[in-house]
Scaffold this motif. Structure first.
Motif, mmCIF file in Angstrom:
data_model
loop_
_atom_site.group_PDB
_atom_site.id
_atom_site.type_symbol
_atom_site.label_atom_id
_atom_site.label_comp_id
_atom_site.label_asym_id
_atom_site.label_seq_id
_atom_site.Cartn_x
_atom_site.Cartn_y
_atom_site.Cartn_z
ATOM 1 N N TYR A 1 52.790 64.409 14.451
ATOM 2 C CA TYR A 1 54.218 64.267 14.165
ATOM 3 C C TYR A 1 54.942 65.608 14.208
ATOM 4 O O TYR A 1 56.151 65.669 14.097
ATOM 5 C CB TYR A 1 54.467 63.556 12.829
ATOM 6 C CG TYR A 1 53.982 64.264 11.580
ATOM 7 C CD1 TYR A 1 54.662 65.365 11.056
ATOM 8 C CD2 TYR A 1 52.859 63.813 10.901
ATOM 9 C CE1 TYR A 1 54.221 66.009 9.909
ATOM 10 C CE2 TYR A 1 52.411 64.445 9.754
ATOM 11 C CZ TYR A 1 53.098 65.539 9.266
ATOM 12 O OH TYR A 1 52.651 66.169 8.130
ATOM 13 N N GLU B 1 56.408 70.221 17.091
ATOM 14 C CA GLU B 1 57.353 71.331 16.999
ATOM 15 C C GLU B 1 56.724 72.539 16.305
ATOM 16 O O GLU B 1 57.232 73.656 16.429
ATOM 17 C CB GLU B 1 58.598 70.908 16.215
ATOM 18 C CG GLU B 1 59.371 69.717 16.816
ATOM 19 C CD GLU B 1 58.901 68.371 16.254
ATOM 20 O OE1 GLU B 1 57.738 68.278 15.783
ATOM 21 O OE2 GLU B 1 59.683 67.409 16.287
ATOM 22 N N MET C 1 60.340 69.734 11.831
ATOM 23 C CA MET C 1 59.258 68.831 12.238
ATOM 24 C C MET C 1 59.787 67.589 12.920
ATOM 25 O O MET C 1 59.030 66.847 13.539
ATOM 26 C CB MET C 1 58.436 68.414 11.014
ATOM 27 C CG MET C 1 57.698 69.552 10.354
ATOM 28 S SD MET C 1 56.763 68.955 8.950
ATOM 29 C CE MET C 1 56.609 70.462 8.003
ATOM 30 N N ASP D 1 56.871 63.259 20.000
ATOM 31 C CA ASP D 1 55.727 64.072 19.603
ATOM 32 C C ASP D 1 54.562 63.685 20.514
ATOM 33 O O ASP D 1 54.784 63.544 21.702
ATOM 34 C CB ASP D 1 55.422 63.867 18.117
ATOM 35 C CG ASP D 1 56.453 64.571 17.226
ATOM 36 O OD1 ASP D 1 56.314 65.778 17.045
ATOM 37 O OD2 ASP D 1 57.397 63.923 16.733
ATOM 38 N N ASN E 1 57.777 61.520 15.514
ATOM 39 C CA ASN E 1 56.960 61.555 14.298
ATOM 40 C C ASN E 1 56.093 60.311 14.080
ATOM 41 O O ASN E 1 56.208 59.632 13.066
ATOM 42 C CB ASN E 1 57.843 61.823 13.074
ATOM 43 C CG ASN E 1 58.410 63.229 13.095
ATOM 44 O OD1 ASN E 1 58.810 63.731 14.150
ATOM 45 N ND2 ASN E 1 58.442 63.880 11.961
HETATM 46 CA CA CA Z 1 58.194 65.739 15.275
#
Ligand code: CA
Ligand code: RUQ
Ligand code: CUA
Length: 644
Positions: free
Chosen positions: A270, A273, A281, A287, A340
């Motif tokens: 997730y 980044e 995040m 992701d 995520n």
């Molecule tokens: Ca993410």
């Protein structure tokens, strides 16, 4: 989840109205952390009508009754994570009765876990002999496989706080080993492999894969450089419980899945980044689900293409994006998944991994043969392995299977389980907009996280029972102070429509669990004397042996007496007390407690345990049996005399 959301969830409402209210409230509350992104998109796919809270009879033949008559046994075992209590709970299903708890990471006063020398050795101690850790946060339970089904040897459970993996022997139902993973934090997802990727003779579990969620500086020089933090994906040997290897990766690890052919393991990410704050995040739209080519990783380790980190001797191979651009030599493949993602689950037909979108209302279906094709250089982009990405509802977290081609995904924000057909979803994704992939929806109470079905992640998925771990119970149980239990619900999935049958309160917070047929384990009824090399095999071997200040007290138990009615030590002695229970009758357990000395443990038939303590208080201490064993149980004592 923040407090604001909880408060909003507490408003009294009923039925469908409540669900809608919860959707809005939960989504609104989470807007603060950006969940609004997914709430803007209502599910647009063709959807069968949501079922009303199910009181209607099951159109299917029914999975059976959850109400067992006195004396009747359950047909399934459930192994539940014990959450903060750091144990594994054993349930009987479909009744939902809790049968036992197996302490692992946290001391337990019934068994004497964390008190006896044997359990301390498993748990790990500091140089002064005290426990290294006394807290845990266990989430995931999985068991060993043979030919794609559970083989009754082992189960494993994770501790997220201290990155530990515990193994349970499923003959005695005890924890026998705990391994701490080096150089990682937030160890979350675990999954055993199902066979060896290379050797066809190894058709059973020999590895356990562990995904670490939090990225950390791998050198002290990087403490203030979060952009340099990294995490590792670990492989633990199922037998020795030693680390075999680790993979340095980009992004983080969340949940873990393994393929039935042993070739692939994967972790959902997730935080591609690499963010240190939640805003960071969740800044990317997609992701990843990160695949590991197990055979290639092990060949790289064998060829010495690894480094080690810090004091750890575990080989670490390079699985970062940069080092793995050529599919033909790549150790890892990054398949992108929307926003995520949380759970990743392997379908029982062995063909797909399903990723749940969490912040995206979607489920992503990845075809494993296509991932293998990418590794063979036959597929241009790893993302071409995605064969479906369909809307399921708000907050998808985990997916279970019925062996009839359907997935059951929890929708955290919608407070629902959605049943959907995987092949229909693939058709819909390919352009057939008439493909109705959503089969049914059922409201659950409330905010479900994990879900699992009987035999779900095995080739023998039987599509009978579905358990749902609801994170909030709110109004479902008698209030007992501000802390509410969680609500584990049981659903009959044997028919077309899901039928919600039972609520069970559980102490927080179990997270994950597995459910399997009772005949898959063969529990032993009693221990064997030879299991311990310090067993006191004969009452005649009882006594006190002095070696300077070190004193060994040996005794046995046979209802209703200990072999020593009294024993003497001196103030300041380091006493090691060894107790063997010579009773052979099944279930004839004794306990041993010493007042003021913080000693209490049980010994099962033919079992041996020991404790070591300093006799620092002079006086008379009635050591007594703490486990009801006999009409003379209260009389079953021994007098410890500590001379001043
Ligand atoms: Ca993410
Ligand atoms: S996680 S509610 Cu720790 Cu298994 Cu998904
Ligand atoms: Cu022995 Cu109670």
């Amino acid at each position: 989840m923040d407090v604001g959301v909880k408060n909003k969830l507490a408003a009294p409402e009923t039925g469908m109205a409540r669900r809608r209210f919860l959707n809005t409230a939960a989504a609104a509350g989470l807007a603060g952390v950006g969940m609004a992104a997914c709430s803007e998109k209502p599910a647009s796919a063709p959807v069968a009508k949501a079922s009303a809270p199910s009181a209607q009879p099951n159109p299917g033949e029914g999975a059976g009754s959850i109400h067992l008559k006195p004396g009747e046994l359950d047909t399934y075992y459930g192994l539940w994570s014990g959450g903060h209590s750091g144990d594994m709970r054993v349930l009987g299903l479909p009744s939902g009765r809790e049968i036992t708890r197996i302490p692992c990471f946290v001391p337990d006063a019934l068994v004497g876990w964390g008190i006896t020398n044997e359990s301390k050795k498993v748990m790990g101690t500091k140089p002064d002999g005290s426990l290294k850790y006394t807290v845990a946060d266990s989430h995931h339970v999985h068991a060993s496989y043979k030919d794609g089904n559970y083989d009754g040897r082992y189960a494993w459970i994770n501790d997220k706080i201290n990155s530990r993996l515990a193994r349970i022997r499923l003959d005695y139902f005890v924890c026998d080993k705990i391994t701490e993973l080096p150089n990682v934090q937030g160890f979350h997802g675990i999954f055993p492999d199902k066979r060896d990727p290379v050797d066809p003779a190894i058709n059973y579990t020999t590895r356990v894969f562990c995904g670490a969620e939090f990225h950390v500086p791998l050198s002290l020089a990087d403490i203030d450089k979060p952009e340099k933090y990294r995490t590792l994906f670990s492989c633990v040997d199922a037998e020795s419980m030693e680390l075999r290897w680790q993979v340095l990766i980009d992004g983080n690890c969340d949940l873990t899945a393994t393929s039935y052919d042993g070739k692939l393991a994967a972790t959902n990410q997730y935080n591609v980044e690499g963010g240190a704050k939640y805003e960071d995040m969740m800044s990317a739209e997609r992701d990843a689900c990160l695949f590991f080519n197990i055979a290639r990783i092990e060949a790289a380790v064998k060829a010495g293409k690894f480094k080690t980190i810090g004091d750890s001797k575990v080989p670490v191979v390079d699985g970062t994006r940069e080092a793995n651009t050529d599919p033909k030599t790549a150790l890892t493949a990054y398949v992108s998944v929307p926003k995520n993602p949380h759970g990743v689950n392997a379908s029982p037909d062995g063909k797909y991994f399903i990723c749940a979108g969490k912040l995206s209302p979607t489920g992503t279906v990845i075809e494993l043969q296509k991932v293998l094709d990418w590794f063979d250089g036959k597929l241009e982009k790893a993302d071409q392995a995605i064969v479906a990405e369909v809307e399921l509802g708000l907050g998808p977290l985990h997916t279970a299977f019925d062996g009839r081609g359907n997935g059951y995904t929890t929708l955290f924000l919608d407070s629902q389980v959605v049943k959907w057909n995987i092949e229909a979803a693939i058709k819909f994704h390919a352009g057939d907009k008439s493909a109705k992939y959503v089969v049914d929806r059922v409201d659950v109470q409330y905010q479900p996280g994990h879900v699992n079905a009987s035999q779900s992640e095995t080739v023998a998925a039987d599509g009978k029972w579905l358990a749902v771990g609801c994170k909030f119970s709110k109004d479902r149980f008698l209030p007992a102070g501000p802390l509410h239990p969680e609500n584990e619900q049981l659903i009959d999935i044997s028919g077309e429509k899901m039928v919600l049958l039972a609520d069970h309160p559980v102490r927080g917070e179990p997270h994950d669990f597995i459910i399997f047929k009772r005949e898959l384990v063969r529990p032993k009824p009693v221990y064997e004397l030879g299991d311990s090399d310090i067993a006191v095999k004969d009452p005649k071997d009882s006594g006190v042996e002095r070696n300077g200040k070190k004193v060994t007290v040996r005794l046995t138990s046979q209802a209703p007496a200990f072999s020593l009615r009294e024993f003497r030590v001196k103030k300041g002695d380091e006493v090691t007390l060894i107790l063997t229970n010579l009773d052979k009758v099944e279930d004839l357990t004794h306990g041993f407690a010493i007042p003021k000395y913080n000693v209490n443990f049980i010994v099962n038939p033919q079992e041996t345990k020991s404790v070591t303590f300093i006799a620092d208080k002079p006086g008379v201490f009635w050591a007594y049996c703490t486990h009801f064993c006999h009409a003379l149980h209260l009389e079953m004592r021994s007098r410890m005399i500590v001379e001043a």
